[in-house]
Design a protein around this motif. Structure first.
Motif, PDB file in Angstrom:
ATOM      1  N   TRP A  42      -8.812   6.038  38.129  1.00 24.10           N
ATOM      2  CA  TRP A  42      -7.363   5.963  37.870  1.00 24.10           C
ATOM      3  C   TRP A  42      -6.839   4.553  38.137  1.00 24.10           C
ATOM      4  CZ3 TRP A  42      -2.999   4.790  40.657  1.00 24.10           C
ATOM      5  CH2 TRP A  42      -1.770   5.184  40.117  1.00 24.10           C
ATOM      6  N   ARG A  83      -7.952   2.317  35.294  1.00 24.35           N
ATOM      7  CA  ARG A  83      -7.589   2.733  33.938  1.00 24.35           C
ATOM      8  C   ARG A  83      -6.869   1.592  33.208  1.00 24.35           C
ATOM      9  NH1 ARG A  83      -3.480   3.639  37.139  1.00 24.35           N
ATOM     10  NH2 ARG A  83      -1.345   3.820  36.335  1.00 24.35           N
ATOM     11  N   PHE A  96      -8.672   8.258  30.529  1.00 30.29           N
ATOM     12  CA  PHE A  96      -7.839   9.413  30.857  1.00 30.29           C
ATOM     13  C   PHE A  96      -7.026   9.816  29.643  1.00 30.29           C
ATOM     14  CE2 PHE A  96      -8.704   7.620  34.973  1.00 30.29           C
ATOM     15  CZ  PHE A  96      -8.700   8.695  35.853  1.00 30.29           C
ATOM     16  N   GLU A 118      -3.574  11.652  28.077  1.00 34.35           N
ATOM     17  CA  GLU A 118      -2.183  11.712  28.507  1.00 34.35           C
ATOM     18  C   GLU A 118      -1.925  12.952  29.346  1.00 34.35           C
ATOM     19  OE1 GLU A 118       0.219   9.449  28.263  1.00 34.35           O
ATOM     20  OE2 GLU A 118      -1.306   8.117  27.423  1.00 34.35           O
ATOM     21  N   GLU A 142      -4.083  14.498  31.290  1.00 33.81           N
ATOM     22  CA  GLU A 142      -4.655  14.289  32.624  1.00 33.81           C
ATOM     23  C   GLU A 142      -3.749  13.419  33.487  1.00 33.81           C
ATOM     24  OE1 GLU A 142      -9.495  14.508  32.015  1.00 33.81           O
ATOM     25  OE2 GLU A 142      -8.435  12.685  31.413  1.00 33.81           O
ATOM     26  N   LEU A 143      -3.213  12.351  32.894  1.00 32.61           N
ATOM     27  CA  LEU A 143      -2.343  11.463  33.659  1.00 32.61           C
ATOM     28  C   LEU A 143      -1.066  12.182  34.090  1.00 32.61           C
ATOM     29  CD1 LEU A 143      -2.705   8.165  31.592  1.00 32.61           C
ATOM     30  CD2 LEU A 143      -3.649   8.638  33.857  1.00 32.61           C
ATOM     31  N   LYS A 144      -0.534  13.048  33.233  1.00 30.13           N
ATOM     32  CA  LYS A 144       0.658  13.804  33.603  1.00 30.13           C
ATOM     33  C   LYS A 144       0.361  14.770  34.738  1.00 30.13           C
ATOM     34  CE  LYS A 144       4.361  16.699  31.748  1.00 30.13           C
ATOM     35  NZ  LYS A 144       4.285  17.622  32.892  1.00 30.13           N
ATOM     36  N   ASP A 178       0.135  12.894  37.940  1.00 28.13           N
ATOM     37  CA  ASP A 178       1.466  12.528  38.425  1.00 28.13           C
ATOM     38  C   ASP A 178       2.175  13.708  39.081  1.00 28.13           C
ATOM     39  OD1 ASP A 178       1.164   9.946  37.583  1.00 28.13           O
ATOM     40  OD2 ASP A 178       2.317  10.182  35.732  1.00 28.13           O
TER      41      ASP A 178
END
Length: 342
Positions: free
Chosen positions: A284, A287, A316, A318, A320-322, A325
């Motif tokens: 992460w 990234r 990653f 989108e 996964e990133l959400k 978060d």
């Protein structure tokens, strides 16, 4: 038994150009902040460094005050350079820093020319080397003229005691000023070392990542695992003997019931990616190539191996990133906020 590095040590590691310089750094670097003082077993230190080098980690990051006691990490690494890594200096990037307290009196810390140059000379002596590849101003000194601190770094390069220079924990505005002054002196700012992880995102709020990209300066993030929070160590609570019980740099209060629940959710995301939580946390940070290198620490060789596995999957989605978060709620763990003015 004599150590012979793995002949395939460069095959799997990813190397990234440091800003616009000619220097490439491994995506994962080894920091000797913890676990390399006199309170740690020297044979374990040797094993950690050997495993790191075998995995393609060519960058070893130190500072004058790393230990305990201050200076002992550099002494330990100096011994390892004489034994296990003898003959491989040209394949290794060594960095050190000056900024925190080292000796009594008015000249033992911060950013004066006297302190920085004296400290670098001491670091070279402790490690038994003629030069370091990178020398940092470890923290901004509000009472010393900026030109003096940057001028000391410039002098170290001109004296052949450092090949490149960097800064650590400077905010975006201070970073711009440092880069300007160094540029005018003819010694470009190579790299910035900020704290950065899922739970500590001050570099994003400050705009530092964008500033570094604009200036062509590289970056290496320390504490990518949030002092061990972003590993599997605390998924079931606080184990005896962990960093959170040692009164070092991770307060037990950070690992409350809600925080542990969120860590378990993050671990589920990592498992779905085929990674450990530590591997996902490092990936992460790395990234989108906004960070040049992630700086890990280790108390066992196996931890190095696990962390290096992160480079196998740095992409990653989108979604996964959400999800990350949603559960990586920023905690009050930026221990360096005051020195970074963040």
């Amino acid at each position: 038994m004599n150590y012979s590095p793995s002949p395939s040590r460069y095959d799997a590691m990813v190397y990234r150009r440091c800003g616009v310089s000619g220097l490439k750094l491994p995506a994962i670097s080894l920091g000797l902040w913890h676990n390399f003082g006199e309170d740690a077993n020297h044979e374990t230190k040797r094993a950690i460094c050997r495993e790191a080098f075998d995995c393609g980690i060519t960058h070893f990051d130190l500072a004058n005050n790393y230990g305990p006691p201050p200076g002992s990490a550099e002494e330990a690494f100096g011994e390892i350079l004489k034994t296990d890594l003898k003959g491989y200096r040209n394949e290794i990037v060594i960095s050190s820093k000056a900024g925190y307290g080292m000796w009594p009196g008015p000249y033992g810390e911060w950013g004066s020319r006297k302190y920085i140059i004296s400290s670098c000379e001491d670091s070279l002596r402790r490690m038994g080397v003629d030069y370091v590849d990178i020398f940092y101003s470890h923290r901004f000194d509000p009472e010393t003229p900026f030109e003096e601190t940057m001028g000391a770094l410039d002098s170290l390069v001109r004296q052949g005691k450092a090949l490149y220079v960097g800064i650590s924990s400077y905010n975006s505005d201070r970073t711009r000023e440092a880069a300007r002054i160094l540029g005018e002196m003819g010694t470009p700012l190579l790299i910035h070392q900020p704290s950065y992880n899922m739970l500590n995102r001050w570099v994003e709020r400050d705009g530092l990542k964008e500033t570094l990209a604009e200036l062509g300066v590289g970056s290496i993030a320390f504490t990518p695992l949030a002092q061990g929070m972003l590993t599997g160590k605390y998924l079931k609570g606080i184990p005896e003997g962990s960093r959170a019980t040692q009164g070092k740099s991770l307060r037990p209060s950070m690992l409350n019931e809600k925080a542990i629940a969120h860590l378990n959710k993050l671990n589920e995301i990592a498992q779905a990616r085929g990674q450990t939580l530590a591997q996902m946390a490092i990936a992460w940070v790395l990234r989108d190539e906004g960070i040049t290198s992630a700086l890990i620490g280790a108390s066992r060789p196996e931890q190095v191996t696990d962390c290096v596995g992160a480079v196998a999957n740095l992409e990653f989605s989108e979604d996964e990133l959400k999800l990350i978060d949603d559960y990586a709620r920023e905690e009050d763990i930026n221990l360096w906020a005051r020195s970074s003015d963040s």
